[in-house]
Write a protein that holds these residues in place. Structure first.
Motif, short mmCIF file in Angstrom:
data_model
loop_
_atom_site.label_atom_id
_atom_site.label_comp_id
_atom_site.label_asym_id
_atom_site.label_seq_id
_atom_site.Cartn_x
_atom_site.Cartn_y
_atom_site.Cartn_z
N LEU A 148 0.83 -1.21 0.00
CA LEU A 148 0.00 0.00 0.00
C LEU A 148 0.86 1.26 0.00
CD1 LEU A 148 -3.09 -0.30 2.36
CD2 LEU A 148 -3.06 0.42 -0.01
N ASP A 149 1.93 1.24 0.80
CA ASP A 149 2.84 2.40 0.83
C ASP A 149 3.33 2.73 -0.57
OD1 ASP A 149 2.59 2.69 3.51
OD2 ASP A 149 4.51 1.75 4.04
N LYS A 150 3.72 1.69 -1.30
CA LYS A 150 4.28 1.88 -2.65
C LYS A 150 3.21 2.37 -3.63
CE LYS A 150 8.45 0.81 -1.70
NZ LYS A 150 9.46 1.91 -1.71
N ILE A 151 1.98 1.88 -3.44
CA ILE A 151 0.88 2.30 -4.31
C ILE A 151 0.54 3.77 -4.03
CG2 ILE A 151 -1.61 1.95 -4.75
CD1 ILE A 151 0.06 -0.16 -6.12
N PHE A 152 0.56 4.14 -2.76
CA PHE A 152 0.31 5.54 -2.39
C PHE A 152 1.42 6.43 -2.93
CE2 PHE A 152 -2.13 3.95 1.58
CZ PHE A 152 -3.32 3.90 0.85
N GLU A 153 2.65 5.92 -2.82
CA GLU A 153 3.82 6.68 -3.32
C GLU A 153 3.68 6.96 -4.83
OE1 GLU A 153 7.96 5.02 -2.96
OE2 GLU A 153 7.43 5.23 -0.84
N ALA A 154 3.06 6.01 -5.52
CA ALA A 154 2.86 6.17 -6.98
C ALA A 154 1.79 7.21 -7.29
CB ALA A 154 2.50 4.83 -7.60
N GLY A 155 1.08 7.67 -6.26
CA GLY A 155 0.10 8.74 -6.47
C GLY A 155 -1.35 8.30 -6.28
N ALA A 156 -1.57 7.03 -5.94
CA ALA A 156 -2.95 6.57 -5.73
C ALA A 156 -3.42 6.94 -4.32
CB ALA A 156 -3.04 5.06 -5.93
N GLY A 157 -4.73 6.86 -4.11
CA GLY A 157 -5.29 7.09 -2.78
C GLY A 157 -5.46 8.54 -2.39
N GLN A 158 -5.30 9.43 -3.36
CA GLN A 158 -5.41 10.87 -3.08
C GLN A 158 -6.81 11.32 -3.51
OE1 GLN A 158 -2.28 12.69 -2.26
NE2 GLN A 158 -3.55 14.43 -1.70
N ILE A 159 -7.65 11.70 -2.56
CA ILE A 159 -8.99 12.18 -2.90
C ILE A 159 -9.16 13.57 -2.29
CG2 ILE A 159 -11.47 11.76 -2.76
CD1 ILE A 159 -10.91 8.79 -2.46
N GLY A 160 -9.14 14.60 -3.13
CA GLY A 160 -9.24 15.98 -2.64
C GLY A 160 -8.15 16.25 -1.62
N LYS A 205 -6.32 9.14 -13.42
CA LYS A 205 -5.76 8.57 -14.65
C LYS A 205 -4.32 9.05 -14.91
CE LYS A 205 -7.35 8.10 -19.44
NZ LYS A 205 -8.40 8.55 -20.37
N SER A 206 -4.00 10.25 -14.44
CA SER A 206 -2.66 10.80 -14.72
C SER A 206 -1.55 9.99 -14.05
CB SER A 206 -2.58 12.26 -14.29
OG SER A 206 -2.79 12.37 -12.90
N VAL A 207 -1.89 9.20 -13.02
CA VAL A 207 -0.83 8.41 -12.35
C VAL A 207 -0.95 6.91 -12.66
CG1 VAL A 207 -0.50 10.10 -10.48
CG2 VAL A 207 -2.13 8.22 -10.15
N GLU A 208 -1.80 6.57 -13.62
CA GLU A 208 -2.08 5.16 -13.91
C GLU A 208 -0.82 4.35 -14.22
OE1 GLU A 208 -5.35 4.50 -16.52
OE2 GLU A 208 -5.11 2.32 -16.48
N LYS A 209 0.05 4.93 -15.06
CA LYS A 209 1.26 4.20 -15.46
C LYS A 209 2.11 3.87 -14.23
CE LYS A 209 4.92 4.64 -18.81
NZ LYS A 209 5.98 5.62 -18.69
N LYS A 210 2.25 4.85 -13.34
CA LYS A 210 3.07 4.64 -12.13
C LYS A 210 2.42 3.61 -11.21
CE LYS A 210 5.78 8.78 -11.66
NZ LYS A 210 5.92 10.07 -11.03
N VAL A 211 1.10 3.62 -11.13
CA VAL A 211 0.40 2.67 -10.27
C VAL A 211 0.59 1.25 -10.80
CG1 VAL A 211 -1.91 1.94 -9.51
CG2 VAL A 211 -1.29 4.35 -9.42
N VAL A 212 0.46 1.08 -12.11
CA VAL A 212 0.63 -0.26 -12.71
C VAL A 212 2.08 -0.73 -12.53
CG1 VAL A 212 0.56 -1.55 -14.88
CG2 VAL A 212 -1.30 0.00 -14.31
N GLU A 213 3.02 0.20 -12.67
CA GLU A 213 4.43 -0.15 -12.44
C GLU A 213 4.65 -0.61 -11.00
OE1 GLU A 213 6.47 2.91 -15.61
OE2 GLU A 213 6.84 3.26 -13.46
N ALA A 214 4.02 0.11 -10.06
CA ALA A 214 4.17 -0.24 -8.64
C ALA A 214 3.59 -1.63 -8.37
CB ALA A 214 3.51 0.81 -7.76
#
Ligand code: ZN
Ligand code: ZN
Length: 362
Positions: A148-160, A205-214
Motif C-alpha cells: 500500500l505504501d508503494k501504491i500511495f507513493e505512486a500517487g494513488a489514494g489521493q482524494i481531494g 488517470k494521470s498516475v495510472e502508469k506509475k500505479v501499474v508499475e508499482a
C-alpha cells in the motif's frame, strides 16, 4: 539542471493526459538530456521570443501555445514557424509547450484569471469525466502495508484533501500453480486456499502508469491479480473554464477588466444583470462553454474569440464579454513563472518582455 527534470516537475503539475484531444503540448524542439542554462517563459513562441532567449542566455523556452500545432509539412524560412524552429535548433534552444493541460487543471490558467478578478468559491464550468479510476487488488495480509505504501507513493489514494485512502476487506483466494509457474506461496499442481485482503484504491488517470508499475514491482505474487475500473463521475482535478462569485456592478466590472487585462477593446452582448454576482471565465477561445456558463447561473461569461453568430447564443440569459485571446491569457506566463520559482530552485527564470499579441487596435 537537466531538461527532463524540469519537464517532470511541470508534468506533475499539469499532466499531459489532461490536454484536449486536438492539442500538442510537450517538448516541441530539443533534447531531454540537455543542461538548462536559463528558462524564458512566454505565451507564444515567436521569432522575437527566440531572439530574447538568445540575448538572455536561456536555452529553454516554455510557452503556453505550442509552436507546432495541427501538423507541419515543412520546416523552412518561408514561414514563421519554420524560422522559429530553425533558429531554435541552430542555437541549441529547447521549446516546450504547456497548453490545454494547463488550461484544464484546478490551479491553472482559469484559476489565475479568477484570482485576478477576485472570484470566490470557484469551480469548473465543465468538469471532465473518465479520469477517476479504481484499483482492485488481492494480497496476503503480511504484504499489504508495504504494498500500500508503494501504491500511495505512486500517487494513488489521493482524494481531494485526503491522502492514503483505501478500502480493505478480508476473503479467501484460491489457485493451483501450474507447470512453469514460480509461486511465492504453495507448490506446483497443488490446490491452494489462503486468506487474502482485497484492496480498493482510488487513483487519477494521470498516475495510472506509475500505479501499474508499482503493482508489478511490489506485489509479491508471480501473477498479481488486479482490476482497474473506470468511474464515470466528475473529475475533481480536470475541467474546462471556471465560475465563481463576485458582487460588482456591470459597469465597474468592465472598467476593472479593461484595467487588469489592458484590453484594446471589449466586445460584449446585451447586459442581462446590472448587478453581477456570479462570473464565468475561460482563458483563450471559450465560446464552446457558453451553454455551461448559462447553466452555471453566471451573469457574465468572460472569454475570447467569439464569432458573430456565437454572440447570439447569449440568448438574453447571460452577458458574453470578449476581451481578446492574448489579453485573457497574458498572465499565464506569470502562472508558470510562479510555479517554477516555487518548485525548482536552481534555475534562472525569466519572463518574456515580448508582447506577442498579433492583433493591433485602432
Ligand atoms: Zn490556454
Ligand atoms: Zn490560448
Amino acid at each position: 539542471m537537466k531538461l527532463n527534470k524540469i519537464i517532470e516537475c511541470l508534468e506533475k503539475w499539469a499532466p499531459p493526459i489532461y490536454q484536449e484531444s486536438y492539442d500538442n503540448s510537450g517538448l516541441m524542439v530539443g533534447d531531454y538530456e540537455s543542461q538548462i542554462s536559463g528558462c524564458l517563459i512566454s505565451l507564444d513562441c515567436t521569432e522575437k521570443v527566440v531572439n530574447e532567449a538568445i540575448s538572455k542566455n536561456c536555452n529553454l523556452i516554455i510557452s503556453h501555445h505550442p509552436i507546432i500545432f495541427g501538423g507541419i509539412s515543412s520546416i523552412n524560412s518561408s514561414h514563421w514557424v519554420g524560422r522559429v524552429i530553425q533558429k531554435a535548433i541552430s542555437n541549441n534552444i529547447n521549446i516546450y509547450a504547456i497548453h490545454t493541460n494547463l488550461d484544464n487543471i484546478k490551479e491553472g490558467v482559469n484559476k489565475k484569471i479568477s484570482d485576478l478578478l477576485k472570484l470566490k468559491n470557484t469551480s469548473f464550468l465543465l468538469p471532465k469525466y473518465g479520469f477517476n479510476k479504481k484499483l482492485e487488488v488481492y494480497i496476503p495480509e503480511k504484504d499489504k502495508d508495504h504494498f500500500l505504501d508503494k501504491i500511495f507513493e505512486a500517487g494513488a489514494g489521493q482524494i481531494g484533501n485526503y491522502r492514503e485512502c483505501s478500502f480493505q476487506g478480508k476473503g479467501i483466494g484460491t489457485f493451483t500453480p501450474q507447470e512453469n509457474s514460480n509461486p511465492s506461496i504453495g507448490s506446483n499442481n497443488t490446490k491452494e486456499e489462503l486468506e487474502e485482503i482485497k484492496l480498493e484504491i482510488y487513483f487519477d488517470k494521470s498516475v495510472e502508469k506509475k500505479v501499474v508499475e508499482a503493482i508489478s514491482n511490489y506485489h509479491p505474487y508471480d501473477e498479481p491479480n488486479y482490476f482497474i475500473h473506470e468511474n464515470k463521475i466528475q473529475s475533481r482535478e480536470v475541467g474546462s473554464g471556471m465560475v465563481g462569485n463576485r458582487k460588482i456592478d456591470f459597469d465597474d466590472l468592465l472598467k476593472e477588466i479593461k484595467n487588469i487585462f489592458k484590453c484594446g477593446s471589449i466586445k460584449y452582448t446585451q447586459v442581462v444583470n446590472k448587478k453581477v454576482e456570479k462570473i464565468a471565465v475561460c482563458g483563450g477561445s471559450g465560446s464552446f462553454l457558453t451553454k455551461e456558463a448559462i447553466r452555471s447561473g453566471a451573469d457574465v461569461f468572460i472569454t475570447s474569440d467569439f464569432k458573430y453568430h456565437d454572440f447570439f447564443e447569449a440568448n438574453n440569459q447571460i452577458t458574453l464579454i470578449d476581451i481578446g485571446h492574448y489579453e485573457s491569457e497574458q498572465f499565464t506566463k506569470d502562472l508558470i513563472f510562479e510555479f517554477l520559482n516555487k518548485n525548482l530552485v536552481n534555475i534562472a527564470l525569466h519572463l518574456s518582455n515580448e508582447n506577442t499579441n498579433p492583433i493591433k487596435y485602432f
